[in-house]
Design a protein around this motif. Sequence first.
Motif, short mmCIF file in Angstrom:
data_model
loop_
_atom_site.label_atom_id
_atom_site.label_comp_id
_atom_site.label_asym_id
_atom_site.label_seq_id
_atom_site.Cartn_x
_atom_site.Cartn_y
_atom_site.Cartn_z
N VAL A 42 1.51 -25.96 0.44
CA VAL A 42 0.53 -25.02 -0.08
C VAL A 42 1.05 -24.40 -1.38
N ASN A 43 0.12 -24.09 -2.25
CA ASN A 43 0.41 -23.39 -3.50
C ASN A 43 -0.51 -22.18 -3.53
N HIS A 44 0.06 -20.99 -3.56
CA HIS A 44 -0.77 -19.78 -3.44
C HIS A 44 -0.37 -18.75 -4.48
N GLU A 45 -1.31 -17.91 -4.82
CA GLU A 45 -1.05 -16.82 -5.75
C GLU A 45 -1.87 -15.60 -5.32
N GLN A 46 -1.27 -14.42 -5.43
CA GLN A 46 -1.90 -13.13 -5.16
C GLN A 46 -2.59 -13.09 -3.79
N CYS A 47 -1.86 -13.55 -2.79
CA CYS A 47 -2.35 -13.43 -1.40
C CYS A 47 -1.21 -13.69 -0.43
N PHE A 48 -1.31 -13.11 0.75
CA PHE A 48 -0.52 -13.51 1.90
C PHE A 48 -1.41 -14.44 2.72
N TYR A 59 1.82 -21.00 11.24
CA TYR A 59 2.65 -20.48 10.15
C TYR A 59 2.05 -19.19 9.61
N ARG A 60 2.94 -18.25 9.24
CA ARG A 60 2.52 -17.00 8.61
C ARG A 60 3.41 -16.76 7.40
N TYR A 61 2.85 -16.14 6.35
CA TYR A 61 3.63 -15.90 5.13
C TYR A 61 3.21 -14.56 4.55
N PHE A 62 4.06 -13.55 4.78
CA PHE A 62 3.77 -12.19 4.31
C PHE A 62 4.93 -11.66 3.47
N THR A 93 -0.29 -7.06 -0.54
CA THR A 93 -0.15 -5.61 -0.66
C THR A 93 1.19 -5.16 -1.22
N LYS A 94 2.16 -6.06 -1.26
CA LYS A 94 3.48 -5.70 -1.76
C LYS A 94 4.04 -6.83 -2.60
N ARG A 95 4.57 -6.48 -3.78
CA ARG A 95 5.18 -7.48 -4.66
C ARG A 95 6.54 -6.99 -5.12
N THR A 96 7.41 -7.93 -5.45
CA THR A 96 8.74 -7.58 -5.93
C THR A 96 8.65 -6.84 -7.27
N TYR A 97 7.76 -7.32 -8.11
CA TYR A 97 7.56 -6.70 -9.42
C TYR A 97 6.08 -6.35 -9.57
N GLY A 98 5.81 -5.12 -9.94
CA GLY A 98 4.44 -4.69 -10.11
C GLY A 98 3.82 -4.20 -8.82
N GLU A 99 2.64 -3.61 -8.92
CA GLU A 99 1.95 -3.07 -7.76
C GLU A 99 1.26 -4.18 -6.99
N GLN A 269 1.42 -8.30 17.66
CA GLN A 269 1.73 -6.97 17.15
C GLN A 269 0.61 -6.44 16.25
N THR A 270 0.37 -5.14 16.32
CA THR A 270 -0.64 -4.50 15.48
C THR A 270 -0.04 -3.87 14.24
N SER A 271 1.28 -3.89 14.12
CA SER A 271 1.96 -3.24 13.00
C SER A 271 1.52 -3.85 11.66
N GLU A 272 1.37 -2.97 10.65
CA GLU A 272 1.08 -3.42 9.29
C GLU A 272 2.35 -3.64 8.49
N ASP A 273 3.51 -3.37 9.10
CA ASP A 273 4.78 -3.69 8.47
C ASP A 273 4.81 -5.21 8.26
N LEU A 274 4.99 -5.64 7.02
CA LEU A 274 4.89 -7.06 6.71
C LEU A 274 5.91 -7.91 7.46
N ARG A 275 6.99 -7.29 7.91
CA ARG A 275 7.99 -8.02 8.69
C ARG A 275 7.50 -8.31 10.11
#
Length: 314
Positions: A42-48, A59-62, A93-99, A269-275
């Motif tokens: 897969v090739n993805h941008e601006q999404c989990f 598979y999950r990718y967050f 919702t979270k990026r290494t650089y930028g909002e 799990q219902t947690s919004e923690d990306l981990r």
Amino acid sequence: MDNTTPLITDSNNEKITAENTLQNQIKAIKRSADEPLYYIYVNHEQCFFQVLVNDIPVYRYFIDGGMMSPIILNNYITHSGKQTITYRLYPQTKRTYGEGFNILTPYTKFDVKLYVRNNADTVNSFENQKLLLTHHAATKTDGKSFIGEGKDYYEYSIPFEAKVPYNLKVLDDSKDLTKIDHKELLKKVETAYQYFWDILNKKKQDEYFRLGFASNISQINSEYLDKDQIQNAINDELLVFNNPSFKLEPLANYTMKLYGHGKIVCLEQTSEDLRLKKRWAIWGKYKTSEGETRVNFTRLYLYIPKGKDTFEIL
């Protein structure tokens, strides 16, 4: 069913223990000259995202950044015929650089390439891999903006045909869990999960390997695992029993989810923690030899075979 009957049982032909599970799993190996292995890049941008095969998560990718590894599909391809790949997109919702983003953007992108190769061909397998299909997430009429722009969720399914040398029609002979009252099913699943949580917590290795044996055999047959791969998988499973630092987290903050077109149930799990987002409800923490804290999640998909009242592990 009386109150002493556990809610998770097995249908094994032999008595499986921690001591003999390796031997019995090796006995179940079935190799052939043609072993089609299906996988996607897969090739993805601006999404989990999350990927499902035949309505079962694989598979999950967050996390931020792209991925290069293939996603193997075979474990939930149970027999030859029509299959379905589903991808579910969520805002990054979270990026290494930028909002980050609270919604999917016009620049959200998700491309899929489906391949098959002969796993038995250890020399030329990758050189002879075949590209079966290429998919690009749909855009608006301008041909550029992502069709799901502005949404907080987007889902799409891709059908494809698979030909495999095995037939694992477990769910074809299982009950439709959507026909069970929601509250009744939830109570039953919670009890089953607590039972399995206790098995891990009390270090009952024989019970653990007995209940998961059929599931392991399905994976061995569908992914064409060899002796070394089986041994490595068992070593990974033994971590929760053999690492003295491993400690289970309480069974809490979860929701019941149905998959496999209503044939499979689990607690998520219902947690919004990306981990933790979209992870299984049974998990724990442990220390590595270097002193780092890591986590281990236990997959537990349950189904009820027709003619039974108890769950088995998929």
